[in-house]
Structure formats: structure tokens, C-alpha cells
Design a protein around this motif. Structure first.
Motif, PDB file in Angstrom:
ATOM      1  N   UNK A   1      -7.948  -3.397   1.868  1.00 61.21           N
ATOM      2  CA  UNK A   1      -6.645  -3.982   2.214  1.00 61.21           C
ATOM      3  C   UNK A   1      -6.078  -3.336   3.480  1.00 61.21           C
ATOM      4  N   UNK A   2      -6.300  -2.032   3.625  1.00 62.35           N
ATOM      5  CA  UNK A   2      -5.878  -1.341   4.842  1.00 62.35           C
ATOM      6  C   UNK A   2      -6.597  -1.911   6.068  1.00 62.35           C
ATOM      7  N   UNK A   3      -7.911  -2.160   5.958  1.00 62.93           N
ATOM      8  CA  UNK A   3      -8.653  -2.747   7.078  1.00 62.93           C
ATOM      9  C   UNK A   3      -8.081  -4.118   7.443  1.00 62.93           C
ATOM     10  N   UNK A   4      -7.822  -4.940   6.427  1.00 59.34           N
ATOM     11  CA  UNK A   4      -7.235  -6.263   6.677  1.00 59.34           C
ATOM     12  C   UNK A   4      -5.877  -6.112   7.349  1.00 59.34           C
ATOM     13  N   UNK A   5      -5.073  -5.152   6.889  1.00 60.31           N
ATOM     14  CA  UNK A   5      -3.728  -4.946   7.439  1.00 60.31           C
ATOM     15  C   UNK A   5      -3.773  -4.558   8.911  1.00 60.31           C
ATOM     16  N   UNK A   6      -4.832  -3.879   9.336  1.00 58.81           N
ATOM     17  CA  UNK A   6      -4.955  -3.491  10.741  1.00 58.81           C
ATOM     18  C   UNK A   6      -5.571  -4.593  11.601  1.00 58.81           C
ATOM     19  N   UNK A   7      -6.584  -5.267  11.065  1.00 53.91           N
ATOM     20  CA  UNK A   7      -7.382  -6.198  11.867  1.00 53.91           C
ATOM     21  C   UNK A   7      -6.812  -7.607  11.883  1.00 53.91           C
ATOM     22  N   UNK A   8      -6.217  -8.048  10.771  1.00 58.20           N
ATOM     23  CA  UNK A   8      -5.841  -9.458  10.629  1.00 58.20           C
ATOM     24  C   UNK A   8      -4.586  -9.898  11.387  1.00 58.20           C
ATOM     25  N   UNK A   9      -3.505  -9.106  11.462  1.00 59.44           N
ATOM     26  CA  UNK A   9      -2.264  -9.617  12.052  1.00 59.44           C
ATOM     27  C   UNK A   9      -2.387 -10.250  13.434  1.00 59.44           C
TER      28      UNK A   9
ATOM     29  N   UNK B   1     -15.479  -7.117   8.649  1.00 61.40           N
ATOM     30  CA  UNK B   1     -14.150  -7.720   8.826  1.00 61.40           C
ATOM     31  C   UNK B   1     -13.871  -7.917  10.311  1.00 61.40           C
ATOM     32  N   UNK B   2     -14.204  -6.907  11.121  1.00 57.48           N
ATOM     33  CA  UNK B   2     -13.985  -7.003  12.561  1.00 57.48           C
ATOM     34  C   UNK B   2     -14.813  -8.126  13.167  1.00 57.48           C
ATOM     35  N   UNK B   3     -16.053  -8.276  12.693  1.00 60.56           N
ATOM     36  CA  UNK B   3     -16.909  -9.347  13.207  1.00 60.56           C
ATOM     37  C   UNK B   3     -16.357 -10.722  12.837  1.00 60.56           C
ATOM     38  N   UNK B   4     -15.848 -10.852  11.609  1.00 58.39           N
ATOM     39  CA  UNK B   4     -15.240 -12.113  11.183  1.00 58.39           C
ATOM     40  C   UNK B   4     -13.996 -12.409  12.000  1.00 58.39           C
ATOM     41  N   UNK B   5     -13.172 -11.394  12.242  1.00 53.73           N
ATOM     42  CA  UNK B   5     -11.951 -11.581  13.025  1.00 53.73           C
ATOM     43  C   UNK B   5     -12.279 -12.018  14.447  1.00 53.73           C
ATOM     44  N   UNK B   6     -13.332 -11.461  15.027  1.00 59.17           N
ATOM     45  CA  UNK B   6     -13.740 -11.857  16.375  1.00 59.17           C
ATOM     46  C   UNK B   6     -14.129 -13.328  16.408  1.00 59.17           C
ATOM     47  N   UNK B   7     -14.823 -13.775  15.374  1.00 59.97           N
ATOM     48  CA  UNK B   7     -15.219 -15.186  15.295  1.00 59.97           C
ATOM     49  C   UNK B   7     -13.994 -16.082  15.116  1.00 59.97           C
ATOM     50  N   UNK B   8     -13.067 -15.654  14.273  1.00 63.00           N
ATOM     51  CA  UNK B   8     -11.877 -16.459  14.005  1.00 63.00           C
ATOM     52  C   UNK B   8     -10.964 -16.515  15.225  1.00 63.00           C
ATOM     53  N   UNK B   9     -10.937 -15.476  16.033  1.00 67.93           N
ATOM     54  CA  UNK B   9     -10.065 -15.445  17.211  1.00 67.93           C
ATOM     55  C   UNK B   9     -10.387 -16.568  18.187  1.00 67.93           C
TER      56      UNK B   9
ATOM     57  N   UNK C   1      -5.469   1.879  -7.542  1.00 65.59           N
ATOM     58  CA  UNK C   1      -5.740   1.245  -6.251  1.00 65.59           C
ATOM     59  C   UNK C   1      -4.756   0.122  -5.974  1.00 65.59           C
ATOM     60  N   UNK C   2      -4.381  -0.623  -7.006  1.00 68.25           N
ATOM     61  CA  UNK C   2      -3.435  -1.719  -6.815  1.00 68.25           C
ATOM     62  C   UNK C   2      -2.012  -1.200  -6.576  1.00 68.25           C
ATOM     63  N   UNK C   3      -1.681  -0.045  -7.156  1.00 68.03           N
ATOM     64  CA  UNK C   3      -0.400   0.581  -6.826  1.00 68.03           C
ATOM     65  C   UNK C   3      -0.354   0.921  -5.346  1.00 68.03           C
ATOM     66  N   UNK C   4      -1.494   1.364  -4.814  1.00 65.75           N
ATOM     67  CA  UNK C   4      -1.573   1.643  -3.384  1.00 65.75           C
ATOM     68  C   UNK C   4      -1.401   0.397  -2.541  1.00 65.75           C
ATOM     69  N   UNK C   5      -1.973  -0.719  -2.976  1.00 68.05           N
ATOM     70  CA  UNK C   5      -1.833  -1.983  -2.233  1.00 68.05           C
ATOM     71  C   UNK C   5      -0.374  -2.427  -2.226  1.00 68.05           C
ATOM     72  N   UNK C   6       0.307  -2.286  -3.359  1.00 64.09           N
ATOM     73  CA  UNK C   6       1.728  -2.634  -3.426  1.00 64.09           C
ATOM     74  C   UNK C   6       2.516  -1.814  -2.407  1.00 64.09           C
ATOM     75  N   UNK C   7       2.265  -0.511  -2.375  1.00 52.66           N
ATOM     76  CA  UNK C   7       2.941   0.370  -1.431  1.00 52.66           C
ATOM     77  C   UNK C   7       2.624  -0.026   0.009  1.00 52.66           C
ATOM     78  N   UNK C   8       1.367  -0.362   0.276  1.00 49.74           N
ATOM     79  CA  UNK C   8       0.954  -0.772   1.624  1.00 49.74           C
ATOM     80  C   UNK C   8       1.680  -2.043   2.051  1.00 49.74           C
TER      81      UNK C   8
END
Length: 243
Positions: free
Chosen positions: A110-118, A63-71, A148-155
Motif C-alpha cells: 500500500x505504501x508503494x501504491x501511495x508513492x507511485x500511483x498519485x 508496480x513502477x513498470x505498470x505505472x509507466x505503462x499506464x502513464x 497490517x490493516x491497522x497500518x493501512x488505515x493510518x497510512x
């Protein structure tokens, strides 16, 4: 200027339908999934103006490598995270290694996306995480997927507050959709819809001001009502679903 949208989990089901729908509306897409071959085939159909970036949401480094490319492309208008794993069955029956994999992809991913994507989004850009109506309440045979999806909702709820004023956080909560994953279910799925109808509902919902996009509403509202009932009323209803 066309919208620039990153769709994660874009090669099958809702993600593929969403990619096709947004491409038809003139958006410029960055499409991600684990299979580079499926991504390349989809890009070949949609056009060379779109970009394929393979990743595995269960592996933060990809995910981090993809984000670096997208940046290097520029700020994004929307990021839609749909990738997930599903394995129906009772809690006592699920393989513990498979359960750990589901949690890693669905919730930790989803947590990784929430940290890396914004940081990739323009100010006021949109980040949408995909929960599920299965996360509203513990459903029979929902096992670790529902948890797991209940956790995503909470996140997503947490992010909505923490990023208010900078990022437009949304929650997508599908009901039953005709996909490769739901084909594994051995029970009748109420109000099941096609991926195309799901994509239309998502696009319409994300253009509204509502935090949650849930569909089909003739089904989701029933689960919402059950989820707010006291346990003495809701748990007997759920037990009937196991019979």
C-alpha cells in the motif's frame, strides 16, 4: 466521457465484483493482479476496451513498470487498491516468513501504491486504499493481518491530509465478505455479505463525500464502538471472543 479506473487486485472476490459492476456502468478499466491468466479471462468476458496489466504489489518494480505503462494511456479518474494476503490464526502460531510476506503485501504494498500511483490521477482524482474492520482493534486470531490493516488505515489518514486539495484519498474498510480468503476462517462470521453487495457499497461510498467506506454497517458500527472504549472495557469484550 467514461471514467478510467485502475483496480489492483481485480481477479477475485471484491475486486472482481467491482470490475464487473463498473464495467456494466460503462467505465474503462485497467485491471491488475498477479495472475495474467485470470486477468486475461476476465478481460475476455468484460470486453477488449479494458486493459490487463499484471503486477505483484509485494514487488515495487512491477508496480513502477505498470505505472509507466499506464502513464501513456492518460490521467485516471480513480485508483482502487484491494490486493491483500490473509492468514488466520493466533500470533504464536503464524509462520514468521508468512507474517513478513503479509506485511510486505498489505502494508508495504500500500505504501508503494501511495508513492507511485498519485501522479497517474487527474487533479482531484481518487485514490482508495483497502483497510479492514480488523484494523480497528486487535481481534482474536487477527494476528499480523489485523496489524497490517491497522497500518493501512493510518497510512490512508496521513495521505488524506498530505494530498488534500490535489488527490481525493479514501479508505475502504470491509467487514466479512464471502471470498476465497474468508473461507479459511473456522469461526462464525457475523453479518457476512457477498462480493457483489460489497462492490455496490464501495461504488456508492466512493461517490459520496465520506472519507471511509465501511460495510456492513450493522457490524462495523459495533467494532467502531468497541475500538473507542477504554481498555478496561474493550479488552474483556475481546477476550470473550476467544472462548
Amino acid at each position: 466521457m467514461p471514467e478510467v479506473i485502475w483496480i489492483i487486485g481485480a481477479t477475485e472476490g471484491i475486486g472482481e465484483a467491482l470490475a464487473r459492476a463498473w464495467a456494466s456502468q460503462g467505465a474503462r478499466l485497467i485491471l491488475s493482479a498477479r495472475s495474467s491468466e485470470k486477468l486475461d479471462r476476465l478481460i475476455a468476458e468484460l470486453g477488449s476496451q479494458h486493459i490487463a496489466i499484471p503486477l505483484d504489489v509485494g514487488k515495487r518494480s512491477t508496480i513502477a513498470a505498470a505505472a509507466d505503462q499506464i502513464s501513456r494511456i492518460g490521467p485516471l479518474d480513480r485508483i482502487i487498491h484491494l490486493a491483500a494476503l490473509y492468514d488466520p490464526g493466533k500470533v504464536a502460531e503464524i509462520d514468521p516468513d508468512k507474517a513478513a510476506e503479509i506485511v510486505n503485501v498489505n502494508l508495504t504494498g500500500s505504501f508503494h501504491i501511495a508513492q507511485i500511483a498519485p501522479p497517474l490521477l487527474k487533479k482531484g482524482g481518487q485514490l482508495a486504499l483497502c483497510g479492514s474492520v480488523a484494523g480497528y482493534i486487535g481481534l482474536p486470531q487477527g494476528q499480523i493481518y489485523s496489524a497490517s490493516k491497522a497500518g493501512v488505515i493510518n497510512l490512508a489518514q496521513t495521505l488524506r491530509s498530505e494530498l488534500a486539495g490535489t488527490i481525493d484519498v479514501r479508505l475502504i474498510s470491509p467487514g466479512f465478505v464471502e471470498t476465497r480468503l474468508t473461507q479459511r476462517n473456522d469461526f462464525t462470521m457475523p453479518a457476512i455479505i457477498t462480493p457483489q453487495k460489497a462492490a455496490d457499497a464501495i461504488i456508492k461510498g466512493l461517490k459520496s463525500r465520506l472519507f471511509e467506506v465501511h460495510f456492513p454497517r450493522r457490524f462495523t458500527y459495533i467494532l467502531k464502538v468497541i475500538s473507542v472504549l477504554p481498555y478496561w472495557a474493550s479488552l474483556p469484550l475481546l477476550r470473550r471472543l476467544t472462548r
